[in-house]
Scaffold this active site. Structure first.
Site, PDB file in Angstrom:
ATOM      1  N   THR A  54       0.822  -1.202   0.000  1.00  0.00           N
ATOM      2  CA  THR A  54       0.000   0.000   0.000  1.00  0.00           C
ATOM      3  C   THR A  54       0.861   1.259   0.000  1.00  0.00           C
ATOM      4  O   THR A  54       1.896   1.324   0.652  1.00  0.00           O
ATOM      5  CB  THR A  54      -0.921   0.002   1.228  1.00  0.00           C
ATOM      6  OG1 THR A  54      -1.706  -1.183   1.216  1.00  0.00           O
ATOM      7  CG2 THR A  54      -1.834   1.200   1.237  1.00  0.00           C
ATOM      8  N   GLY A  84       2.271  -2.495   8.056  1.00  0.00           N
ATOM      9  CA  GLY A  84       2.483  -2.909   9.430  1.00  0.00           C
ATOM     10  C   GLY A  84       3.893  -3.422   9.646  1.00  0.00           C
ATOM     11  O   GLY A  84       4.506  -4.003   8.746  1.00  0.00           O
ATOM     12  N   GLU A 109      -6.564  -5.304   3.086  1.00  0.00           N
ATOM     13  CA  GLU A 109      -6.562  -6.395   2.095  1.00  0.00           C
ATOM     14  C   GLU A 109      -7.676  -6.236   1.069  1.00  0.00           C
ATOM     15  O   GLU A 109      -8.274  -7.199   0.619  1.00  0.00           O
ATOM     16  CB  GLU A 109      -6.670  -7.771   2.779  1.00  0.00           C
ATOM     17  CG  GLU A 109      -5.762  -7.986   3.963  1.00  0.00           C
ATOM     18  CD  GLU A 109      -4.313  -7.651   3.674  1.00  0.00           C
ATOM     19  OE1 GLU A 109      -3.905  -7.680   2.502  1.00  0.00           O
ATOM     20  OE2 GLU A 109      -3.590  -7.344   4.632  1.00  0.00           O
TER      21      GLU A 109
END
Length: 684
Positions: free
Chosen positions: A149, A188, A443
């Site tokens: 992302t 993350g 996701e």
């Protein structure tokens, strides 16, 4: 001993009320628990891992919600390290480790390493790359993240802007962020933890016919070191940091990353399914190149099963607490000495909670089916059979969207059904609710990914129309051709008296909506953008059909439940289906999946089911075997000591009660006797 230490809640107390609930139901809790987790070893593993975790002071949860975010990240890292040491100490396998992470119930800074980073290397690296990287990954000699992302692109993976330009002279890729929106964002474990990353970047190869121009081969996966192994500082040419406070994920260091002409070797391109010849610069794909997106399908499959476990936690807390909580006497009672009603006795509470109880069962059954289907599909693909790949991708996309929507809304419904105490940290839902709000958007945004399901279904309907009259080639084809052959006939589904007909009505409605979408897009050639809402509804109809069928098929084929228990769970199946039909009654009516007479009868049938389920509600949530350690809830305790725990958390565990404030507005001192005169703004 202080005065509050001698006080007890009024009778009937929480323990006595829960004991009454458990004695009044014949549901076989242990048998139902074994049925839910059959073939997984879940319950044995949970008990074994939990015993080890509860001996560790660092894993105590009693004060963690009082910490600041920097403190939570530090605690998360310390816990992450401890969990890895526990794995080595106790000889835990990967499933044991994931069980420990599940029981801890927070986002570990190492989560991306053991999740998407490891999965991507294992599934997309060629044999030589696996031999080099997997031992280091599994030994935690390196710590990885998955950087896909970007600041400007999330769901549209093809639109990522980070570039990896091939330099044929140096036999290297030059990784560069050409714009601010090319910054990796939200990844993350990136902010402060990871020293390696999977980079999704546009593979750019020099055009042999036009000097200075590049040919893009779309986003590809690369593995690269991003921080120094000794200093843990970003390597030259890389800018990395933590993106800051989010709604949830307090212990996770979601990060950003920019590259300035950063070089990585040819071997960085994960080459199991794609290759770039270092001598010729020719790019090629293997026949199984679609598996490069297997990581996303795998994660979406996990999210479906995870939705069931999260909803089960919220429902467990809400059902136990509303069984303990008493409010108001029965307005029709003539007995002035009667007790107040248990909140769970109100149909308005049952109407909110019991469909979610049923949905949690449906999600758990569906998640198990999805996991089995994914393993089977992956095995078939490895042998060269790609037939099931598109089905798996479509189903995982639609079900990820539907399941996370159900659970996200369900957690909030549970919280509100518990009244004022549901708003406090003692509910056990505050952190879970904040963390789970990420699921509908990660996701693949839940509205966007439903297009993948609807597009697949439209393609299958187009093929079914063209081959009508030929034998069906698979289950999806058979379902669509059955509809095509019978759509002009009068159909009757006895949804009130036939459990099998319930699932058939859902299949019929999904096939009908698929046909409508096919007509709109393929025959009438309407603009794609104008059909997005219709596509979203189609995806949800298809996903509901899968959930209802998974519930029915699993339950009807089970032989491990006592008859009384099995019938109670069948009532949950009916309630799940009926509430879904009632919510979308027009869709069922217009396609003939349900009659007007049956739809008119649904409200009374639903209320009757609520009354039948009511005596068994506490035992049904007990069957999930969720330990108090995971719930971390005063309201959802197995023993019912709700009010004692709430008071203890406020009176003894709240650090704010150890502080005496100086409230004199004329004095700058904030903490009495501290002498501190600096305003708060000077510390920010």
């Amino acid at each position: 001993m202080s005065f509050p230490d001698n006080l007890k809640p009024k009778e009937p107390s929480g323990p006595s009320l829960l004991d009454k609930e458990r004695r009044q139901s014949p549901v076989a809790v242990d048998a139902l628990g074994e049925h839910i987790f059959a073939g997984t070893g879940f319950l044995e593993r949970q008990a074994r891992v939990l015993a080890a975790m509860e001996r560790e002071p660092l894993l105590d949860k009693s004060r963690q919600q009082q910490l600041s975010r920097p403190e939570r990240v530090r605690l998360g890292l310390a816990r992450g390290k401890l969990m890895r040491r526990l794995q080595a100490r106790h000889g835990w396998d990967a499933d044991d480790y994931h069980m420990a992470a599940y029981l801890l119930g927070e986002q570990s800074p190492y989560r991306l390493h053991v999740g998407m980073f490891r999965t991507t290397v294992e599934e997309q690296a060629d044999d030589a790359q696996r031999a080099r990287w997997m031992p280091r990954v599994d030994a935690w000699d390196i710590t990885g993240t998955y950087a896909q992302t970007e600041l400007g692109h999330g769901s549209n993976v093809r639109g990522v802007e980070l570039e990896a330009r091939w330099d044929p002279a140096a036999k290297e890729f030059v990784v560069h962020s050409p714009t601010l929106t090319a910054a990796k964002w939200w990844n993350g474990s990136l902010g402060r933890t990871a020293n390696h990353a999977i980079l999704m970047a546009q593979l750019m190869v020099p055009d042999p016919e036009r000097q200075g121009r590049y040919i893009s081969h779309g986003p590809q996966a690369f593995i690269a070191q991003i921080r120094d192994s000794k200093t843990h500082l970003p390597l030259k040419g890389i800018v990395i940091g933590d993106i800051g406070v989010k709604i949830g994920f307090a212990s996770m260091d979601n990060g950003y990353m920019l590259f300035n002409q950063f070089r990585i070797p040819h071997s960085a391109l994960l080459s199991r399914y794609v290759q770039l010849d270092p001598e010729t610069g020719v790019f090629s794909k293997s026949p199984n190149a679609a598996l490069a997106y297997g990581t996303m399908t795998s994660i979406r499959t996990i999210l479906v099963e995870e939705a069931g476990t999260h909803l089960a936690r919220a429902v467990t807390i809400a059902v136990r607490y509303t069984a303990v909580r008493q409010q108001f006497k029965d307005k029709d009672t003539q007995d002035p000495s009667s007790d107040e009603l248990q909140v769970l006795d109100y149909p308005t509470v049952q109407y909110r909670l019991f469909p979610l109880l049923a949905a949690a069962f449906a999600l758990q059954y569906t998640g198990k089916v999805m996991r089995q289907d994914y393993a089977k599909t992956r095995s078939e693909v490895e042998r060269g059979n790609l037939d099931g790949l598109a089905v798996m991708h479509s189903n995982s996309s639609g079900l990820k969207s539907m399941s996370t929507e159900i659970t996200n809304a369900g957690i909030e419904t549970c919280r509100r059904a518990m009244g004022g105490h549901g708003y406090g940290s003692g509910s056990g839902l505050v952190e879970m609710q904040k963390d789970y709000q990420a699921k509908p958007i990660l996701e693949g945004d839940n509205w966007m990914i439903t297009q993948q399901t609807s597009s697949f279904l439209i393609k299958r309907m187009t093929a079914a129309v063209k081959t009508q009259g030929e034998p069906p080639k698979d289950q999806t084809d058979a379902q669509l051709k059955t509809f095509l052959n019978q759509k002009d006939q009068s159909r009757t589904f006895d949804i009130l008296n036939n459990d099998s007909d319930i699932q058939e009505s859902f299949k019929w409605r999904a096939a009908s909506m698929t046909y409508d979408a096919y007509r709109a897009r393929v025959v009438d050639k309407k603009r794609h953008n104008d059909l997005l809402i219709q596509f979203h509804k189609l995806s949800h109809a298809h996903s509901q059909s899968i959930m209802v069928s998974s519930f029915f098929t699993t339950l009807s084929s089970s032989t491990d439940l006592p008859p009384e228990t099995r019938e109670v769970v069948f009532d949950l199946y009916r309630l799940f289906a009926y509430t879904a039909i009632q919510a979308e009654s027009y869709e069922f009516l217009r396609c003939g999946a349900a009659s007007a007479r049956d739809l008119d009868a649904l409200p009374d049938r639903i209320q009757a089911l609520l009354a039948r389920i009511r005596p068994h509600a506490v035992k049904l949530v007990d069957a999930w075997k969720i330990p108090d350690y995971l719930l971390d809830s005063a309201l959802g305790r197995y023993d019912g000591n709700v009010y004692e725990d709430l008071f203890n958390r406020a009176h003894r565990l709240n650090p704010l009660n150890d502080v005496v404030f100086n409230v004199d507005y004329k004095d700058d001192e904030i903490i009495k006797g501290s002498g501190e005169r600096k305003p708060l703004s000077s510390k920010l």
